[in-house]
Structures are given as structure tokens and as C-alpha cells.
Design a protein around this motif. Sequence first.
Motif, PDB file in Angstrom:
ATOM      1  N   MET A 194       0.830  -1.199   0.000  1.00 15.08           N
ATOM      2  CA  MET A 194       0.000   0.000   0.000  1.00 15.08           C
ATOM      3  C   MET A 194       0.869   1.256   0.000  1.00 15.08           C
ATOM      4  O   MET A 194       0.576   2.234  -0.706  1.00 15.08           O
ATOM      5  N   ALA A 195       1.929   1.243   0.798  1.00 14.33           N
ATOM      6  CA  ALA A 195       2.829   2.398   0.855  1.00 14.33           C
ATOM      7  C   ALA A 195       3.525   2.606  -0.489  1.00 14.33           C
ATOM      8  O   ALA A 195       3.664   3.739  -0.959  1.00 14.33           O
ATOM      9  N   TYR A 196       3.927   1.530  -1.122  1.00 17.46           N
ATOM     10  CA  TYR A 196       4.572   1.602  -2.441  1.00 17.46           C
ATOM     11  C   TYR A 196       3.609   2.202  -3.468  1.00 17.46           C
ATOM     12  O   TYR A 196       3.984   3.074  -4.253  1.00 17.46           O
ATOM     13  N   CYS A 197       2.387   1.725  -3.446  1.00 18.57           N
ATOM     14  CA  CYS A 197       1.371   2.250  -4.378  1.00 18.57           C
ATOM     15  C   CYS A 197       1.115   3.728  -4.140  1.00 18.57           C
ATOM     16  O   CYS A 197       0.946   4.496  -5.099  1.00 18.57           O
ATOM     17  N   ALA A 198       1.073   4.131  -2.879  1.00 26.48           N
ATOM     18  CA  ALA A 198       0.841   5.543  -2.568  1.00 26.48           C
ATOM     19  C   ALA A 198       1.905   6.421  -3.204  1.00 26.48           C
ATOM     20  O   ALA A 198       1.607   7.446  -3.817  1.00 26.48           O
ATOM     21  N   LYS A 199       3.137   5.998  -3.072  1.00 32.29           N
ATOM     22  CA  LYS A 199       4.244   6.806  -3.559  1.00 32.29           C
ATOM     23  C   LYS A 199       4.415   6.741  -5.074  1.00 32.29           C
ATOM     24  O   LYS A 199       4.587   7.765  -5.733  1.00 32.29           O
ATOM     25  N   HIS A 200       4.366   5.552  -5.638  1.00 32.78           N
ATOM     26  CA  HIS A 200       4.734   5.378  -7.042  1.00 32.78           C
ATOM     27  C   HIS A 200       3.569   5.379  -8.034  1.00 32.78           C
ATOM     28  O   HIS A 200       3.766   5.705  -9.200  1.00 32.78           O
ATOM     29  N   PHE A 201       2.386   5.001  -7.599  1.00 37.64           N
ATOM     30  CA  PHE A 201       1.248   4.940  -8.517  1.00 37.64           C
ATOM     31  C   PHE A 201       0.223   6.033  -8.240  1.00 37.64           C
ATOM     32  O   PHE A 201      -0.184   6.750  -9.143  1.00 37.64           O
ATOM     33  N   ASP A 202      -0.190   6.147  -6.980  1.00 37.94           N
ATOM     34  CA  ASP A 202      -1.200   7.142  -6.628  1.00 37.94           C
ATOM     35  C   ASP A 202      -0.618   8.551  -6.573  1.00 37.94           C
ATOM     36  O   ASP A 202      -1.360   9.526  -6.653  1.00 37.94           O
ATOM     37  N   LYS A 203       0.704   8.635  -6.389  1.00 38.82           N
ATOM     38  CA  LYS A 203       1.368   9.937  -6.219  1.00 38.82           C
ATOM     39  C   LYS A 203       0.675  10.715  -5.105  1.00 38.82           C
ATOM     40  O   LYS A 203       0.408  11.900  -5.206  1.00 38.82           O
ATOM     41  N   SER A 204       0.368  10.001  -4.034  1.00 42.69           N
ATOM     42  CA  SER A 204      -0.386  10.559  -2.926  1.00 42.69           C
ATOM     43  C   SER A 204       0.504  10.678  -1.686  1.00 42.69           C
ATOM     44  O   SER A 204       1.520  10.005  -1.573  1.00 42.69           O
ATOM     45  N   SER A 205       0.092  11.509  -0.776  1.00 49.09           N
ATOM     46  CA  SER A 205       0.895  11.730   0.428  1.00 49.09           C
ATOM     47  C   SER A 205       0.359  10.979   1.643  1.00 49.09           C
ATOM     48  O   SER A 205       0.838  11.203   2.751  1.00 49.09           O
ATOM     49  N   TYR A 206      -0.627  10.106   1.446  1.00 51.40           N
ATOM     50  CA  TYR A 206      -1.118   9.385   2.618  1.00 51.40           C
ATOM     51  C   TYR A 206      -0.023   8.484   3.166  1.00 51.40           C
ATOM     52  O   TYR A 206       0.861   8.027   2.453  1.00 51.40           O
ATOM     53  N   ARG A 207      -0.087   8.256   4.467  1.00 51.55           N
ATOM     54  CA  ARG A 207       0.886   7.391   5.126  1.00 51.55           C
ATOM     55  C   ARG A 207       0.227   6.057   5.446  1.00 51.55           C
ATOM     56  O   ARG A 207      -0.977   5.979   5.639  1.00 51.55           O
ATOM     57  N   THR A 208       1.050   5.041   5.519  1.00 47.97           N
ATOM     58  CA  THR A 208       0.565   3.705   5.832  1.00 47.97           C
ATOM     59  C   THR A 208       1.214   3.241   7.123  1.00 47.97           C
ATOM     60  O   THR A 208       2.441   3.261   7.244  1.00 47.97           O
ATOM     61  N   TYR A 209       0.380   2.849   8.070  1.00 51.53           N
ATOM     62  CA  TYR A 209       0.851   2.370   9.368  1.00 51.53           C
ATOM     63  C   TYR A 209       0.473   0.899   9.508  1.00 51.53           C
ATOM     64  O   TYR A 209      -0.632   0.500   9.133  1.00 51.53           O
ATOM     65  N   CYS A 210       1.385   0.124  10.047  1.00 50.59           N
ATOM     66  CA  CYS A 210       1.133  -1.296  10.275  1.00 50.59           C
ATOM     67  C   CYS A 210       1.509  -1.629  11.708  1.00 50.59           C
ATOM     68  O   CYS A 210       2.628  -1.355  12.139  1.00 50.59           O
ATOM     69  N   LEU A 211       0.580  -2.196  12.445  1.00 48.22           N
ATOM     70  CA  LEU A 211       0.863  -2.605  13.811  1.00 48.22           C
ATOM     71  C   LEU A 211       0.908  -4.124  13.862  1.00 48.22           C
ATOM     72  O   LEU A 211      -0.039  -4.788  13.460  1.00 48.22           O
ATOM     73  N   MET A 212       2.032  -4.636  14.319  1.00 45.19           N
ATOM     74  CA  MET A 212       2.242  -6.085  14.388  1.00 45.19           C
ATOM     75  C   MET A 212       2.380  -6.521  15.834  1.00 45.19           C
ATOM     76  O   MET A 212       2.721  -5.727  16.698  1.00 45.19           O
ATOM     77  N   GLY A 213       2.155  -7.786  16.067  1.00 39.80           N
ATOM     78  CA  GLY A 213       2.337  -8.355  17.387  1.00 39.80           C
ATOM     79  C   GLY A 213       3.659  -9.092  17.484  1.00 39.80           C
ATOM     80  O   GLY A 213       4.271  -9.445  16.474  1.00 39.80           O
TER      81      GLY A 213
END
Length: 171
Positions: free
Chosen positions: A143-162
Motif C-alpha cells: 500500500m505504501a509503495y502504491c501511494a508513492k509510485h502509482f497514486d502519487k499521494s501523500s497518505y501514510r501507511t501504518y502497520c501494527l504487528m504483534g
Amino acid sequence: MSSGDNLYHQPTMEEVTVLKDMATKLRIHSVKMTLASKSGHPTSCSSMAELMSVLFFKVMKYKDPKVTKEQRDPANDRFILSKGHAAPILYAAWAEAGLFPVEDLMNLRKITSDLEGHPTPRLPFIDVATGSLGQGLSVAAGMAYCAKHFDKSSYRTYCLMGDGESMEGNV
């Protein structure tokens, strides 16, 4: 919901108090929800209450749910709860943000409820189903890759893992 403007500045004591209180609220909701449903992982939820409080009520940018119920806005930040079994605290955060009534939290895992034991994307505030340990990180990276390279968007992607999933799956 945060503007993100003061993201890297030291919070005031008032902000810290508000965020601590919200973390306590989220923790209480999670315990009550799992108790009411007689099912779930309240300790997994409780261990991430402070993170959820800061992310949802200070850091992440998303449209105000009290104004816009549709949360699949392309500009919204993304949150992937990789440890999907902690879904109750995710639901609690969105309820406290105003997406749906807090009273609905007590319907966790009921046959007539949309609040399942793991997040599912049929809910307007969930981007991906999680539960298989370790899969969330791969999805978030994509999702982060798509935001930067395809969507050209500034949204951030957060992932919380256990911690447990870091020893399993594809992590």
C-alpha cells in the motif's frame, strides 16, 4: 483526524493527559467487548492501547467520521492491524473517533453484528482482512509503495504487528 502539523513537536502535558485517558478508554472498551462476547484477546488489545491512542487521535490523518461516514477516502492515512485478533481495540478507536456509536461495541462477534473477531474490508474503515499472522506487513508495504509510485499521494501507511506474529508467517 490530526492535522499532522505538530506531529514532530513535543506534545503539551494537556495533550499527553488526553491521549493517556483515551488509551485507558480504549483498553476498557476492549475488555468489556471481549467479556460481553465471551471471546477474544483482551490482553493483545490492552498491550497496544497507547499506540492506538497516539496514532488515531494525534498522528493519523483521516476525514472526521462525525462529518464523513465513508472512510475510504483516497487521501486518508492507512492503518493495517496485522495482528487481527486485536480487532476489538481497532473497533473501539473508530467508535471513539465517531465513526459509529460506542454502544455498538458490545455487539462484538454477535451473528447480527459487522464487528467480527478479525477485521474485514466489508467495513468502511478496514482496508484489508487480517488474521493470518505476518501478512499485514506485506500488505502495508504494498500500500505504501502504491501511494508513492502509482497514486502519487501523500497518505501514510501504518502497520501494527504483534510479537508472536514476528516469529511466524512471512515476517
